[in-house]
Scaffold this active site. Structure first.
Site, PDB file in Angstrom:
ATOM      1  N   ARG A  39       0.824  -1.214   0.000  1.00 55.42           N
ATOM      2  CA  ARG A  39       0.000   0.000   0.000  1.00 55.42           C
ATOM      3  C   ARG A  39       0.861   1.269   0.000  1.00 55.42           C
ATOM      4  O   ARG A  39       0.515   2.260  -0.632  1.00 55.42           O
ATOM      5  CB  ARG A  39      -0.907   0.035   1.231  1.00 55.42           C
ATOM      6  N   LYS A 200     -17.587 -18.350   2.255  1.00 52.79           N
ATOM      7  CA  LYS A 200     -19.017 -18.398   2.569  1.00 52.79           C
ATOM      8  C   LYS A 200     -19.899 -17.621   1.614  1.00 52.79           C
ATOM      9  O   LYS A 200     -19.587 -16.496   1.248  1.00 52.79           O
ATOM     10  CB  LYS A 200     -19.225 -17.844   3.979  1.00 52.79           C
ATOM     11  N   GLY A 357      -8.606  -8.758  -0.027  1.00 54.07           N
ATOM     12  CA  GLY A 357      -7.404  -9.234   0.667  1.00 54.07           C
ATOM     13  C   GLY A 357      -6.924 -10.602   0.205  1.00 54.07           C
ATOM     14  O   GLY A 357      -5.783 -10.757  -0.255  1.00 54.07           O
ATOM     15  N   GLY A 380     -12.248  -4.342   2.104  1.00 56.09           N
ATOM     16  CA  GLY A 380     -13.658  -4.044   2.361  1.00 56.09           C
ATOM     17  C   GLY A 380     -14.260  -3.049   1.377  1.00 56.09           C
ATOM     18  O   GLY A 380     -15.402  -3.209   0.939  1.00 56.09           O
TER      19      GLY A 380
HETATM   20  C1  3PG Z   1      -8.413  -1.780   5.532  1.00 61.71           C
HETATM   21  O1  3PG Z   1      -7.282  -2.144   5.823  1.00 61.71           O
HETATM   22  O2  3PG Z   1      -9.285  -2.559   5.091  1.00 61.71           O
HETATM   23  C2  3PG Z   1      -8.741  -0.322   5.641  1.00 61.71           C
HETATM   24  O3  3PG Z   1      -7.624   0.388   6.021  1.00 61.71           O
HETATM   25  C3  3PG Z   1      -9.887  -0.094   6.589  1.00 61.71           C
HETATM   26  O4  3PG Z   1      -9.576  -0.508   7.903  1.00 61.71           O
HETATM   27  P1  3PG Z   1     -10.758  -0.784   8.915  1.00 61.71           P
HETATM   28  O5  3PG Z   1     -11.422  -2.048   8.449  1.00 61.71           O
HETATM   29  O6  3PG Z   1     -10.134  -0.928  10.270  1.00 61.71           O
HETATM   30  O7  3PG Z   1     -11.712   0.378   8.848  1.00 61.71           O
END
Ligand code: 3PG
Ligand code: MG
Length: 402
Positions: A39, A200, A357, A380
């Site tokens: 990142r 899932k 991820g 996310g």
């Molecule tokens: C991540 O790594 O997915 C983002 O930086 C968001 O982090 P968080 O899920 O703790 O808000």
């Protein structure tokens, strides 16, 4: 939300200005050291460009999930050090992101310099998007740049609130991510395929529902495919599955049929009696999964078929692995399909966009990340975009009021 209303920082006057850059410095770290700097590496060109234009670059970010107060474990100190190494320039870390110490550090910053402010989540007002926190943060900058697509699913002060206080712009990484997702989802070259994998179904229902009307082929893999197989009457032995969701899976398959979207499920599987590295594995057709075994990867016949499907497509969106790729030998299916996608992309026959991820870890393990058209640095946020949800951080840039 009008994405075309987003302004990019490349067109703004930044010379001598204090530019508050919301980055995502939330990188994996262990024992005070950054363990994966991907990142940061992606962030660096944008920061360098701002510094080269004589901006005073003030980087803000959250790190980890502190409980609304300072703690040593979630200090950005190791990340600031790594950023300095990557930038090849000194990077100071202010001990707080608002208040006198932060103001002092900002005052000392020269045009072309880069400063990191300590973890925004050390203040409760960050996650509450509380104007009482956003106001003193905004005071530190003349302009606000959001370059943290991967945190844009959070409606926090630094990811969204600041756009109400300062002239707001998207950074280059934010734009790249949005452009890649729009290319794959809005006006893609057809036919399009999506690979949706992972453990899932329950976590991916909104993604599947949103993608159905948008793609021609929906390839389902990973543990979640087992629930679809169950719904079709296949016996999956000890495999991970969610029998409660079999009806939902049938509903999704019906919706796909009526939309002209083909759902592609595995036809054979690699099975083992336990989920363990080196567990003796065999390949079986799907009507012969032994009762005491579990499906851990798609089999070679499935891979051959998926490769055929991919060769017939011009756009690919990938989220989630096809099998338990972290453990030998259950990555073979995912790696083979990823390699084919890389070959087709390099040959100019496929636009390939991937994110999430696990997906990035799988593509890295397959050694093909660089060959894809675009690999998102978001988890996310990428998923929520695939769900068709509006990301607060992106929406704030599109409706900027300041
Ligand atoms: C991540 O790594 O997915 C983002 O930086 C968001 O982090 P968080 O899920 O703790 O808000
Ligand atoms: Mg997260």
């Amino acid at each position: 939300m009008n994405l075309d209303a987003i302004r990019t920082i490349s067109s703004a006057e930044v010379d001598g200005k204090r530019v508050l850059v919301r980055a995502d410095l939330n990188v994996p770290a262990k024992d005070g050291r950054v363990t994966d700097a991907t990142r940061l590496e992606r962030l660096v060109p944008g920061l360098k460009a701002l510094a080269a234009r004589d901006a005073k670059v003030i980087v803000i970010s959250h790190f980890g999930r502190p409980k609304g107060g300072p703690d040593k474990e979630n200090s950005l100190a190791p990340v600031a050090a790594e950023l300095s190494r990557l930038l090849g320039a000194p990077v100071a870390l202010a001990p707080d992101c608002i208040g006198p110490e932060a103001e002092k550090a900002v005052d000392a910053l020269q045009p072309g310099g880069v400063l990191v402010l300590e973890n925004t989540r050390f203040h409760k007002g960050e996650e509450k998007n509380d104007p009482a926190f956003t106001a003193p943060l905004a005071k530190l900058g003349d302009l606000y740049v959001n370059d943290a697509f991967s945190a844009a699913h959070r409606a926090h002060a630094s990811t969204a609130g600041l756009a109400d206080f300062l002239p707001a712009y998207a950074g280059p990484l934010m734009m790249e991510e949005i452009d890649a997702l729009r290319t794959a989802l809005e006006k893609p070259q057809r036919p399009t395929a999506a690979v949706v994998g992972g453990a899932k179904v329950s976590t991916k229902i909104p993604v599947l529902m949103n993608l159905l009307p948008k793609v021609d082929k929906l390839i389902i893999g990973g543990g979640m495919a087992n629930t679809f197989l169950l719904a079709k009457g296949v016996t999956v032995g000890k495999s991970l599955a969610e029998p409660d969701l079999a009806d939902k899976a049938r509903e999704i398959m019906d919706a796909a049929r009526s939309r002209g979207c083909e759902i592609v499920l595995p036809t054979d599987a690699v099975v083992a009696s336990e989920f363990k590295a080196g567990a003796p594995a065999t390949t079986v057709p799907l009507d012969k999964v032994p009762a005491d075994q579990m499906i851990l990867d798609v089999g070679p016949a499935s891979v051959a078929h998926l490769i055929d499907v991919l060769r017939g497509c011009k756009t690919l969106l990938w989220n989630g692995p096809l099998g338990a790729f972290e453990i030998e030998p259950f990555g073979a299916g995912t790696f083979a399909l990823a390699k084919e996608a890389a070959v087709l992309t390099k040959a100019g026959k496929l636009v390939s966009v991937a994110g999430g991820g696990d997906t990035v870890a799988a593509l890295n393990a397959a050694g093909v990340t660089d060959a894809f058209t675009y690999v998102s640095s978001a988890g996310g946020a990428f998923l929520e975009w695939l769900e068709g949800r509006e990301l607060p951080g992106v929406a704030a840039l599109a409706k900027r009021t300041a």
